[in-house]
Design a protein around this motif. Structure first.
Motif, PDB file in Angstrom:
ATOM      1  N   PRO A   1       0.695  -1.044  -0.066  1.00 41.37           N
ATOM      2  CA  PRO A   1      -0.061  -0.063  -0.047  1.00 41.37           C
ATOM      3  C   PRO A   1       0.944   1.213  -0.054  1.00 41.37           C
ATOM      4  CG  PRO A   1      -0.689  -1.646   1.612  1.00 41.37           C
ATOM      5  CD  PRO A   1       0.683  -2.060   1.074  1.00 41.37           C
ATOM      6  N   GLN A   2       0.196   2.262  -0.355  1.00 41.09           N
ATOM      7  CA  GLN A   2       1.038   3.602  -0.380  1.00 41.09           C
ATOM      8  C   GLN A   2       1.583   4.297   0.683  1.00 41.09           C
ATOM      9  OE1 GLN A   2       1.632   5.459  -2.925  1.00 41.09           O
ATOM     10  NE2 GLN A   2       0.276   4.541  -4.625  1.00 41.09           N
ATOM     11  N   ARG A   3       1.202   3.464   2.013  1.00 44.72           N
ATOM     12  CA  ARG A   3       1.660   4.213   3.278  1.00 44.72           C
ATOM     13  C   ARG A   3       3.025   3.692   3.576  1.00 44.72           C
ATOM     14  NH1 ARG A   3      -1.601   0.010   5.065  1.00 44.72           N
ATOM     15  NH2 ARG A   3      -0.771  -1.520   6.177  1.00 44.72           N
ATOM     16  N   PHE A   4       3.730   2.691   2.752  1.00 44.22           N
ATOM     17  CA  PHE A   4       4.918   2.055   2.947  1.00 44.22           C
ATOM     18  C   PHE A   4       5.880   2.942   2.449  1.00 44.22           C
ATOM     19  CE2 PHE A   4       2.101  -1.451   4.543  1.00 44.22           C
ATOM     20  CZ  PHE A   4       3.151  -2.067   5.410  1.00 44.22           C
ATOM     21  N   LYS A   5       7.029   3.199   2.898  1.00 43.08           N
ATOM     22  CA  LYS A   5       8.220   4.157   2.235  1.00 43.08           C
ATOM     23  C   LYS A   5       8.421   3.413   0.897  1.00 43.08           C
ATOM     24  CE  LYS A   5      11.165   7.191   1.941  1.00 43.08           C
ATOM     25  NZ  LYS A   5      10.754   8.705   1.774  1.00 43.08           N
ATOM     26  N   THR A   6       8.523   1.732   0.987  1.00 43.15           N
ATOM     27  CA  THR A   6       9.013   1.408  -0.297  1.00 43.15           C
ATOM     28  C   THR A   6       8.187   1.649  -1.391  1.00 43.15           C
ATOM     29  OG1 THR A   6       9.845  -0.490   1.213  1.00 43.15           O
ATOM     30  CG2 THR A   6       9.491  -0.945  -1.148  1.00 43.15           C
ATOM     31  N   ARG A   7       6.798   1.507  -1.144  1.00 43.30           N
ATOM     32  CA  ARG A   7       5.945   1.835  -1.994  1.00 43.30           C
ATOM     33  C   ARG A   7       6.059   3.294  -2.852  1.00 43.30           C
ATOM     34  NH1 ARG A   7       0.679   0.540  -4.150  1.00 43.30           N
ATOM     35  NH2 ARG A   7       0.264   1.824  -5.936  1.00 43.30           N
ATOM     36  N   GLN A   8       6.329   4.090  -1.968  1.00 44.57           N
ATOM     37  CA  GLN A   8       6.568   5.588  -2.008  1.00 44.57           C
ATOM     38  C   GLN A   8       7.898   5.715  -3.080  1.00 44.57           C
ATOM     39  OE1 GLN A   8       6.478   7.895   1.504  1.00 44.57           O
ATOM     40  NE2 GLN A   8       4.400   6.648   2.253  1.00 44.57           N
ATOM     41  N   LEU A   9       8.915   4.866  -2.736  1.00 39.35           N
ATOM     42  CA  LEU A   9      10.201   4.998  -3.657  1.00 39.35           C
ATOM     43  C   LEU A   9       9.793   4.488  -4.917  1.00 39.35           C
ATOM     44  CD1 LEU A   9      13.523   4.053  -2.311  1.00 39.35           C
ATOM     45  CD2 LEU A   9      12.628   2.992  -4.326  1.00 39.35           C
ATOM     46  N   LEU A  10       9.174   3.220  -5.030  1.00 39.78           N
ATOM     47  CA  LEU A  10       8.792   2.825  -6.115  1.00 39.78           C
ATOM     48  C   LEU A  10       7.970   3.560  -7.174  1.00 39.78           C
ATOM     49  CD1 LEU A  10       8.169  -0.977  -5.000  1.00 39.78           C
ATOM     50  CD2 LEU A  10      10.168  -0.062  -6.571  1.00 39.78           C
ATOM     51  N   GLN A  11       7.021   4.363  -6.403  1.00 45.07           N
ATOM     52  CA  GLN A  11       6.020   5.219  -7.330  1.00 45.07           C
ATOM     53  C   GLN A  11       7.096   6.315  -7.944  1.00 45.07           C
ATOM     54  OE1 GLN A  11       2.768   4.667  -7.537  1.00 45.07           O
ATOM     55  NE2 GLN A  11       3.183   6.221  -9.316  1.00 45.07           N
ATOM     56  N   GLU A  12       8.215   6.704  -7.122  1.00 49.83           N
ATOM     57  CA  GLU A  12       8.963   7.821  -7.692  1.00 49.83           C
ATOM     58  C   GLU A  12       9.837   7.061  -8.839  1.00 49.83           C
ATOM     59  OE1 GLU A  12      11.566   9.025  -4.709  1.00 49.83           O
ATOM     60  OE2 GLU A  12      10.179   9.801  -3.591  1.00 49.83           O
ATOM     61  N   ALA A  13       9.973   5.901  -8.904  1.00 48.44           N
ATOM     62  CA  ALA A  13      10.614   5.386 -10.011  1.00 48.44           C
ATOM     63  C   ALA A  13       9.878   5.022 -11.223  1.00 48.44           C
ATOM     64  CB  ALA A  13      11.229   3.885  -9.689  1.00 48.44           C
ATOM     65  N   PHE A  14       8.371   4.632 -10.979  1.00 46.35           N
ATOM     66  CA  PHE A  14       7.650   4.477 -12.098  1.00 46.35           C
ATOM     67  C   PHE A  14       7.267   5.797 -12.784  1.00 46.35           C
ATOM     68  CE2 PHE A  14       5.396   0.968  -9.444  1.00 46.35           C
ATOM     69  CZ  PHE A  14       6.113   0.029  -9.953  1.00 46.35           C
ATOM     70  N   ASP A  15       7.139   6.897 -11.931  1.00 43.93           N
ATOM     71  CA  ASP A  15       7.140   8.321 -12.418  1.00 43.93           C
ATOM     72  C   ASP A  15       8.163   8.629 -13.409  1.00 43.93           C
ATOM     73  OD1 ASP A  15       4.353   8.288 -11.235  1.00 43.93           O
ATOM     74  OD2 ASP A  15       5.423   9.844  -9.387  1.00 43.93           O
TER      75      ASP A  15
END
Length: 296
Positions: free
Chosen positions: A195-209
């Motif tokens: 889920p988005q609340r996890f720092k790992t998911r946020q890091l991956l979202q930056e990579a996707f973007d």
């Protein structure tokens, strides 16, 4: 500059009397006077104004004193910590950790630690990075094992290792035989993710973007075991740390590139609280276990 010079300086600054200061540090008055003169000569500054009737600090001495006191206090605290670490310890230790480190590294560390300090009661729990930071600030946990917080002015972060995030797929997935996969190739693909609340998911979202990639996230799940089960059951891949995959797993891991997602894991301490012998010895053992595990 030697340690005794600093201790003699503090003694004289506190007493402002050569005879009393010499008695305090157990040397003769001429010895103390000579040692202070050596310190002043090395600094190129007078630290004391001397007259027949009184001794006082110069402006340089006033500026120097609090820094010397702080340095000696830190050194004495460290020495006491080392002495305490060699004796039997008892008490409690509360550690928060990331899920990845709680698969192998933290359990191994706890097992070894309990063999050395059986009277220490240890509590381990998995928290999000935000919850770890809040718990550290509130004094609810002693240390955390995670990624560097963004707002960390009051927290100390000590890097332990770099973790590569990799694509995790079932053996029959179309990408399973690839040596590397570019982020853009995940565009529109079904995936299961944290889920988005996890720092790992946020890091991956930056990579996707960064790659202009928008995967089709069909399921979000907050634990590593559930994500791995979902990969097996649905055939949709996920992205996790390389160290999150058990050695006996039938799932395949594939490095990602353009960009290559990485995160730095470390120990997080409260800047406002002195480390206890229990915390310091656990941290030292954790560093050793981590290095040995990653070297395999």
């Amino acid at each position: 500059m030697e340690l005794r010079h600093l201790r003699y300086f503090v003694a004289l600054a506190e007493r402002l009397n050569f005879t009393a200061a010499a008695q305090q540090v157990h040397v003769t008055q001429p010895t103390l006077s000579h040692q202070i003169k050596q310190l002043e000569d090395e600094l190129g500054l007078a630290l004391f104004d001397r007259s027949e009737r009184r001794v006082s600090l110069t402006a340089a001495g006033v500026l120097f004193l609090p820094k010397v006191i702080e340095a000696l206090r830190t050194l004495d605290s460290g020495t006491a910590l080392l002495k305490a670490a060699t004796t039997a310890l008892s008490g409690r230790l509360h550690v928060a950790t990331s899920q990845t480190f709680n698969i192998v590294i933290v359990p191994q560390t706890v097992l070894l630690y309990k063999q050395q300090h059986e009277n220490v009661r240890i509590t381990i729990e998995e928290l999000t990075l935000a919850d770890m930071a809040s718990a550290l600030r509130a004094g609810e946990i002693d240390l955390a094992i995670a990624y560097q917080p963004v707002d960390s002015h009051d927290l100390l972060f000590e890097p332990l290792c770099n973790e590569e995030l990799v694509l995790v797929v079932r053996a029959d997935h179309p990408l399973a035989k690839r040596k590397r996969v570019r982020m853009i190739e995940l565009h529109g693909r079904d995936m299961v993710m944290l889920p988005q609340r996890f720092k790992t998911r946020q890091l991956l979202q930056e990579a996707f973007d960064s790659a202009g990639t928008v995967p089709h996230v069909t399921i979000e799940s907050g634990t590593i075991p559930s994500l791995l089960n979902l990969v097996r059951d649905t055939g949709a891949p996920t992205i996790l740390s390389r160290y999150a995959i058990p050695p006996d797993s039938t799932l395949k891991t594939i490095p990602l590139e353009n960009p290559r997602p990485m995160r730095t894991t470390g120990l997080i301490w409260s800047r406002d609280r002195q480390q206890t012998p229990i915390q310091a010895t656990f941290g030292a053992l954790l560093r050793s276990v981590t290095m040995n595990y990653l070297a395999k």
